[in-house]
Design a protein around this motif. Structure first.
Motif, PDB file in Angstrom:
ATOM      1  N   THR A   1       1.034  -1.206   0.068  1.00  0.00           N
ATOM      2  CA  THR A   1      -0.055   0.172   0.034  1.00  0.00           C
ATOM      3  C   THR A   1       0.856   1.198  -0.056  1.00  0.00           C
ATOM      4  O   THR A   1       2.071   1.286   0.151  1.00  0.00           O
ATOM      5  N   ALA A   2       0.162   2.310  -0.353  1.00  0.00           N
ATOM      6  CA  ALA A   2       0.866   3.477  -0.403  1.00  0.00           C
ATOM      7  C   ALA A   2       1.140   4.048   0.847  1.00  0.00           C
ATOM      8  O   ALA A   2       2.173   4.961   1.284  1.00  0.00           O
ATOM      9  N   ALA A   3       0.218   3.689   1.839  1.00  0.00           N
ATOM     10  CA  ALA A   3       0.503   3.936   3.332  1.00  0.00           C
ATOM     11  C   ALA A   3       1.512   3.215   4.056  1.00  0.00           C
ATOM     12  O   ALA A   3       1.821   3.418   5.382  1.00  0.00           O
ATOM     13  N   ALA A   4       2.169   2.405   3.269  1.00  0.00           N
ATOM     14  CA  ALA A   4       3.184   1.407   3.890  1.00  0.00           C
ATOM     15  C   ALA A   4       4.155   1.727   4.575  1.00  0.00           C
ATOM     16  O   ALA A   4       4.475   1.543   5.699  1.00  0.00           O
ATOM     17  N   ALA A   5       4.666   3.123   4.426  1.00  0.00           N
ATOM     18  CA  ALA A   5       5.940   3.792   5.016  1.00  0.00           C
ATOM     19  C   ALA A   5       5.282   4.652   6.209  1.00  0.00           C
ATOM     20  O   ALA A   5       6.082   5.353   6.945  1.00  0.00           O
TER      21      ALA A   5
ATOM     22  N   LYS B   1      -5.851  10.110   1.126  1.00  0.00           N
ATOM     23  CA  LYS B   1      -4.528   9.561   0.369  1.00  0.00           C
ATOM     24  C   LYS B   1      -3.578   9.755   0.927  1.00  0.00           C
ATOM     25  O   LYS B   1      -3.174  10.870   1.519  1.00  0.00           O
ATOM     26  N   MET B   2      -2.317   8.658   0.686  1.00  0.00           N
ATOM     27  CA  MET B   2      -0.909   9.084   1.166  1.00  0.00           C
ATOM     28  C   MET B   2       0.103   8.439   0.249  1.00  0.00           C
ATOM     29  O   MET B   2      -0.077   7.485  -0.367  1.00  0.00           O
TER      30      MET B   2
ATOM     31  N   GLU C   1      -9.932   7.780   6.306  1.00  0.00           N
ATOM     32  CA  GLU C   1     -11.096   7.150   5.221  1.00  0.00           C
ATOM     33  C   GLU C   1     -10.633   6.720   3.907  1.00  0.00           C
ATOM     34  O   GLU C   1      -9.596   7.180   3.370  1.00  0.00           O
ATOM     35  N   GLY C   2     -11.451   6.299   3.199  1.00  0.00           N
ATOM     36  CA  GLY C   2     -11.466   5.604   1.751  1.00  0.00           C
ATOM     37  C   GLY C   2     -10.212   4.928   1.350  1.00  0.00           C
ATOM     38  O   GLY C   2      -9.990   4.000   2.035  1.00  0.00           O
ATOM     39  N   GLU C   3      -9.543   5.390   0.526  1.00  0.00           N
ATOM     40  CA  GLU C   3      -8.248   4.514   0.101  1.00  0.00           C
ATOM     41  C   GLU C   3      -7.016   4.586   1.206  1.00  0.00           C
ATOM     42  O   GLU C   3      -6.797   3.376   1.529  1.00  0.00           O
ATOM     43  N   ALA C   4      -7.013   5.563   2.044  1.00  0.00           N
ATOM     44  CA  ALA C   4      -5.971   5.571   3.042  1.00  0.00           C
ATOM     45  C   ALA C   4      -6.262   4.868   4.209  1.00  0.00           C
ATOM     46  O   ALA C   4      -5.560   3.959   4.803  1.00  0.00           O
ATOM     47  N   ALA C   5      -7.629   4.742   4.618  1.00  0.00           N
ATOM     48  CA  ALA C   5      -8.191   3.929   5.570  1.00  0.00           C
ATOM     49  C   ALA C   5      -7.935   2.189   5.235  1.00  0.00           C
ATOM     50  O   ALA C   5      -7.406   1.474   5.818  1.00  0.00           O
ATOM     51  N   ALA C   6      -8.197   2.012   3.984  1.00  0.00           N
ATOM     52  CA  ALA C   6      -8.025   0.534   3.517  1.00  0.00           C
ATOM     53  C   ALA C   6      -6.388   0.066   3.525  1.00  0.00           C
ATOM     54  O   ALA C   6      -6.232  -0.930   3.963  1.00  0.00           O
TER      55      ALA C   6
ATOM     56  N   THR D   1       0.371  13.879   2.015  1.00  0.00           N
ATOM     57  CA  THR D   1      -1.190  13.200   2.535  1.00  0.00           C
ATOM     58  C   THR D   1      -2.130  14.314   1.747  1.00  0.00           C
ATOM     59  O   THR D   1      -1.956  15.427   1.762  1.00  0.00           O
ATOM     60  N   GLN D   2      -3.252  13.795   1.526  1.00  0.00           N
ATOM     61  CA  GLN D   2      -4.335  14.720   0.904  1.00  0.00           C
ATOM     62  C   GLN D   2      -5.482  14.414   2.078  1.00  0.00           C
ATOM     63  O   GLN D   2      -5.836  13.171   2.367  1.00  0.00           O
ATOM     64  N   LEU D   3      -5.937  15.424   2.537  1.00  0.00           N
ATOM     65  CA  LEU D   3      -7.096  15.380   3.514  1.00  0.00           C
ATOM     66  C   LEU D   3      -8.505  16.018   2.910  1.00  0.00           C
ATOM     67  O   LEU D   3      -8.358  16.924   2.232  1.00  0.00           O
ATOM     68  N   THR D   4      -9.455  15.573   3.870  1.00  0.00           N
ATOM     69  CA  THR D   4     -10.663  16.440   3.722  1.00  0.00           C
ATOM     70  C   THR D   4     -11.339  16.618   4.744  1.00  0.00           C
ATOM     71  O   THR D   4     -11.242  15.792   5.639  1.00  0.00           O
ATOM     72  N   LYS D   5     -11.990  17.826   5.022  1.00  0.00           N
ATOM     73  CA  LYS D   5     -12.601  17.990   6.036  1.00  0.00           C
ATOM     74  C   LYS D   5     -13.831  17.435   6.199  1.00  0.00           C
ATOM     75  O   LYS D   5     -14.816  17.838   5.455  1.00  0.00           O
TER      76      LYS D   5
END
Length: 220
Positions: free
Chosen positions: A15-19, A208-209, A118-123, A194-198
């Motif tokens: 995953t992109a969040a792996a690091a 996303k990360m 949330e979304g892709e980052a949570a998965a 990181t991309q964030l949404t309020k």
């Protein structure tokens, strides 16, 4: 890479969040093949300052994050004076700690990190945590975060780019208990975008990360 067993490394690099919370890594790290090009991280301030805290404007249902004493964090993220940017920094700090809490709790569905992802980052983060659970391992040591750059895009969208120093952070296998200490190398420094949404709770949630291990932008 010699700090993890191959099965754990393979799961983490999916995953992109792996690091997100990878500990210090030797020069034999091959995770660079998945690194993403990240721009905009060379304008941040590295001046030490007290980091913003999410509890300053905490919602009643904001999860409490209590981590073991063997984990420590330094956020060299000066307040900007802009309310929205400082809220992004505060929630970014909490999101990082929340993932480590899930790893400590050995719970891939821990409610604290799901509050901030949330979304892709949570998965992707769920897979990352699950890899630690499978190996009966968690993180330990000291993390430092610095050179943060926040950009607000409209009312509910933002980006947070920052560096992480993992030189004093390690994996700890629980049974039998063993800390896998590794030398500090170029790969101990990681750049994140990181991309964030309020969201409707008023929380800046990570959507996303992208990460780049060994980034020249983050070298001391």
């Amino acid at each position: 890479m010699n700090r993890r067993r191959p099965t754990l490394l393979a799961a983490l690099t999916l995953t992109a969040a792996a690091a997100l919370t990878l500990s210090a890594c030797g020069s034999d790290d091959s995770s660079g093949k998945g690194a993403d090009e990240i721009a905009g991280a060379d304008t941040g301030s590295s001046t030490p300052s007290a980091s913003p805290t999410a509890t300053d404007s905490a919602e009643p249902d904001r999860p409490k994050i209590d981590l073991p004493a063997d984990l420590s964090y330094t956020f060299d993220w000066p307040k900007t004076g802009d309310k929205d940017k400082d809220a992004v920094l505060a929630d970014g700090e909490q999101s990082i700690k929340a993932v480590d809490l899930a790893i400590v709790n050995q719970d891939p569905l821990d409610k604290a990190y799901l509050y901030y992802y949330e979304g892709e980052a949570a998965a992707g983060t769920q897979e990352f945590i699950q890899a630690y659970v499978k190996e009966n391992a968690r993180v330990t040591g000291a993390y430092r975060f610095y050179d943060a750059v926040v950009n607000i895009r409209g009312n509910n969208s933002a980006s947070l780019v920052y560096c992480e120093d993992q030189g004093k952070a390690y994996d700890m296998y629980l049974k039998p208990k063993k800390i896998n200490k590794t030398p500090v190398t170029k790969n101990s420094y990681v750049l994140y975008n990181t991309q964030l949404t309020k969201n409707d709770k008023g929380v800046w949630a990570v959507q996303k990360m992208l990460s780049q291990r060994g980034s020249d932008k983050c070298q001391p």
